[in-house]
Design a protein around this motif. Structure first.
Motif, PDB file in Angstrom:
ATOM      1  N   VAL A  67       0.864  -1.180   0.000  1.00  0.00           N
ATOM      2  CA  VAL A  67       0.000   0.000   0.000  1.00  0.00           C
ATOM      3  C   VAL A  67       0.901   1.230   0.000  1.00  0.00           C
ATOM      4  O   VAL A  67       1.692   1.428   0.921  1.00  0.00           O
ATOM      5  N   GLY A  68       0.793   2.021  -1.055  1.00  0.00           N
ATOM      6  CA  GLY A  68       1.582   3.245  -1.148  1.00  0.00           C
ATOM      7  C   GLY A  68       0.827   4.411  -0.537  1.00  0.00           C
ATOM      8  O   GLY A  68      -0.329   4.652  -0.885  1.00  0.00           O
ATOM      9  N   VAL A  69       1.458   5.111   0.385  1.00  0.00           N
ATOM     10  CA  VAL A  69       0.837   6.261   1.049  1.00  0.00           C
ATOM     11  C   VAL A  69       1.811   7.429   0.986  1.00  0.00           C
ATOM     12  O   VAL A  69       2.944   7.327   1.472  1.00  0.00           O
ATOM     13  N   GLY A  70       1.378   8.532   0.378  1.00  0.00           N
ATOM     14  CA  GLY A  70       2.288   9.666   0.285  1.00  0.00           C
ATOM     15  C   GLY A  70       1.750  10.811  -0.541  1.00  0.00           C
ATOM     16  O   GLY A  70       0.555  11.105  -0.491  1.00  0.00           O
ATOM     17  N   ASP A  71       2.645  11.455  -1.302  1.00  0.00           N
ATOM     18  CA  ASP A  71       2.320  12.674  -2.042  1.00  0.00           C
ATOM     19  C   ASP A  71       2.670  12.540  -3.522  1.00  0.00           C
ATOM     20  O   ASP A  71       3.544  11.763  -3.895  1.00  0.00           O
ATOM     21  N   TRP A  88      -1.652  21.613 -15.164  1.00  0.00           N
ATOM     22  CA  TRP A  88      -0.892  20.954 -14.114  1.00  0.00           C
ATOM     23  C   TRP A  88      -0.275  19.684 -14.686  1.00  0.00           C
ATOM     24  O   TRP A  88      -0.975  18.844 -15.252  1.00  0.00           O
ATOM     25  N   VAL A  89       1.021  19.533 -14.550  1.00  0.00           N
ATOM     26  CA  VAL A  89       1.743  18.381 -15.089  1.00  0.00           C
ATOM     27  C   VAL A  89       2.307  17.545 -13.930  1.00  0.00           C
ATOM     28  O   VAL A  89       2.910  18.077 -12.998  1.00  0.00           O
ATOM     29  N   PHE A  90       2.093  16.238 -14.018  1.00  0.00           N
ATOM     30  CA  PHE A  90       2.608  15.288 -13.026  1.00  0.00           C
ATOM     31  C   PHE A  90       4.135  15.354 -13.018  1.00  0.00           C
ATOM     32  O   PHE A  90       4.780  15.197 -14.050  1.00  0.00           O
ATOM     33  N   VAL A  91       4.714  15.617 -11.848  1.00  0.00           N
ATOM     34  CA  VAL A  91       6.169  15.688 -11.724  1.00  0.00           C
ATOM     35  C   VAL A  91       6.724  14.388 -11.158  1.00  0.00           C
ATOM     36  O   VAL A  91       7.649  13.798 -11.709  1.00  0.00           O
ATOM     37  N   GLY A  92       6.166  13.949 -10.031  1.00  0.00           N
ATOM     38  CA  GLY A  92       6.670  12.706  -9.446  1.00  0.00           C
ATOM     39  C   GLY A  92       6.038  12.382  -8.115  1.00  0.00           C
ATOM     40  O   GLY A  92       5.463  13.248  -7.450  1.00  0.00           O
ATOM     41  N   PRO A  93       6.144  11.105  -7.706  1.00  0.00           N
ATOM     42  CA  PRO A  93       5.585  10.650  -6.432  1.00  0.00           C
ATOM     43  C   PRO A  93       6.631  10.625  -5.318  1.00  0.00           C
ATOM     44  O   PRO A  93       7.833  10.621  -5.583  1.00  0.00           O
ATOM     45  N   ASP A  94       6.156  10.585  -4.098  1.00  0.00           N
ATOM     46  CA  ASP A  94       7.006  10.391  -2.923  1.00  0.00           C
ATOM     47  C   ASP A  94       6.137   9.675  -1.884  1.00  0.00           C
ATOM     48  O   ASP A  94       5.333  10.300  -1.204  1.00  0.00           O
ATOM     49  N   ALA A  95       6.273   8.339  -1.829  1.00  0.00           N
ATOM     50  CA  ALA A  95       5.375   7.559  -0.968  1.00  0.00           C
ATOM     51  C   ALA A  95       6.110   6.427  -0.267  1.00  0.00           C
ATOM     52  O   ALA A  95       7.137   5.931  -0.749  1.00  0.00           O
ATOM     53  N   LYS A  96       5.566   6.027   0.872  1.00  0.00           N
ATOM     54  CA  LYS A  96       6.046   4.832   1.568  1.00  0.00           C
ATOM     55  C   LYS A  96       5.271   3.641   1.017  1.00  0.00           C
ATOM     56  O   LYS A  96       4.083   3.748   0.720  1.00  0.00           O
ATOM     57  N   LEU A  97       5.940   2.502   0.894  1.00  0.00           N
ATOM     58  CA  LEU A  97       5.270   1.263   0.521  1.00  0.00           C
ATOM     59  C   LEU A  97       5.165   0.403   1.774  1.00  0.00           C
ATOM     60  O   LEU A  97       6.184   0.017   2.361  1.00  0.00           O
ATOM     61  N   ASN A  98       3.938   0.150   2.208  1.00  0.00           N
ATOM     62  CA  ASN A  98       3.701  -0.655   3.410  1.00  0.00           C
ATOM     63  C   ASN A  98       3.116  -2.008   3.028  1.00  0.00           C
ATOM     64  O   ASN A  98       2.431  -2.139   2.005  1.00  0.00           O
ATOM     65  N   VAL A 187      -0.118  16.932  -3.671  1.00  0.00           N
ATOM     66  CA  VAL A 187      -1.429  16.320  -3.431  1.00  0.00           C
ATOM     67  C   VAL A 187      -1.236  14.984  -2.720  1.00  0.00           C
ATOM     68  O   VAL A 187      -0.372  14.184  -3.096  1.00  0.00           O
ATOM     69  N   LYS A 188      -2.044  14.718  -1.693  1.00  0.00           N
ATOM     70  CA  LYS A 188      -1.990  13.446  -0.962  1.00  0.00           C
ATOM     71  C   LYS A 188      -2.662  12.345  -1.791  1.00  0.00           C
ATOM     72  O   LYS A 188      -3.621  12.605  -2.506  1.00  0.00           O
ATOM     73  N   TYR A 189      -2.151  11.127  -1.664  1.00  0.00           N
ATOM     74  CA  TYR A 189      -2.795  10.009  -2.349  1.00  0.00           C
ATOM     75  C   TYR A 189      -2.458   8.693  -1.659  1.00  0.00           C
ATOM     76  O   TYR A 189      -1.553   8.607  -0.829  1.00  0.00           O
ATOM     77  N   GLN A 190      -3.234   7.667  -2.029  1.00  0.00           N
ATOM     78  CA  GLN A 190      -2.954   6.303  -1.568  1.00  0.00           C
ATOM     79  C   GLN A 190      -3.308   5.347  -2.702  1.00  0.00           C
ATOM     80  O   GLN A 190      -4.261   5.574  -3.445  1.00  0.00           O
ATOM     81  N   ALA A 191      -2.520   4.292  -2.848  1.00  0.00           N
ATOM     82  CA  ALA A 191      -2.792   3.291  -3.883  1.00  0.00           C
ATOM     83  C   ALA A 191      -2.129   1.976  -3.512  1.00  0.00           C
ATOM     84  O   ALA A 191      -1.083   1.957  -2.856  1.00  0.00           O
ATOM     85  N   ASP A 192      -2.759   0.877  -3.913  1.00  0.00           N
ATOM     86  CA  ASP A 192      -2.131  -0.432  -3.748  1.00  0.00           C
ATOM     87  C   ASP A 192      -1.244  -0.697  -4.959  1.00  0.00           C
ATOM     88  O   ASP A 192      -1.664  -0.475  -6.101  1.00  0.00           O
TER      89      ASP A 192
END
Length: 199
Positions: A67-71, A88-98, A187-192
């Motif tokens: 489960v990815g949780v981050g920005d 608005w252009v997607f630059v990149g993610p920064d998330a923890k993988l749990n 922007v905050k997000y979560q994804a599996d």
């Protein structure tokens, strides 16, 4: 009478022993199931409800569920092939993988989009398909993994699916105009993220 009481007592004792044995077996089975359910490697994921374009082809099996949780960072930039327009252009993610129990097992960051395990193995990937997941969430995504660097959990990964999405879309409240070009929004997000390997 004495014999009858003894027989009854013996029968009762035997019945109690059987009951305890059954309870012990049930408890052991439950413990095994619980252990299996809490393992991050348990292939419990079923992709049959996903859009066909996002499904991993036959010959692969689930190796890890995270489960990815981050920005996610967006930047206001010129719109491609549209002079004078911005988006608005997607630059990149920064998330923890749990893992499924909430323990961090890795991280996801970019650019380029990189999945890295705590054991040091990591990989990038090539996008194969996306499909809508909801109006306020990022789309489903299927990527084909590039060969991993390092040795560990990411070694041998063939595909990664992004599913169970919450949030992450470009900021609607903040306008992106020529005057605000260059500004960034987080922007905050979560994804599996479901990792597959050849079966």
């Amino acid at each position: 009478m004495h014999t009858s009481r003894s027989s009854s007592s013996s029968s009762s004792s035997s019945s109690t022993s059987r009951s305890l044995a059954v309870l012990g077996a049930v408890s052991a089975a439950a413990a095994v199931l619980t252990a299996c359910g809490s393992m991050s490697m348990a292939p419990a994921f079923n992709q049959s409800s996903l859009p066909p374009t996002i499904q991993v082809p036959a010959g692969n099996k689930v190796a890890m569920e995270t489960v990815g949780v981050g920005d996610i960072t967006y930047e206001c930039r010129d719109k491609a092939n549209a002079p004078g327009q911005t988006e608005w252009v997607f630059v990149g993610p920064d998330a923890k993988l749990n893992d499924r129990s909430g323990k961090q097992v890795g991280k996801y960051y970019g650019p380029p989009a990189t999945w890295e395990s705590n054991d040091g193995s990591k990989l990038t990937a090539t996008q194969l398909a996306v499909a809508p997941s909801g109006p306020t969430s990022l789309p489903f995504q299927l990527v084909k993994a590039n060969p991993a660097t390092g040795s560990g959990a990411m070694t041998g990964v063939t595909y990664i699916q992004r599913v169970a999405l919450q949030g992450g879309v470009a900021p609607a409240a903040s306008p992106c105009t020529p005057a605000t070009k260059g500004q960034k929004q987080v922007v905050k997000y979560q994804a599996d993220y479901i990792f597959w390997k050849a079966s």
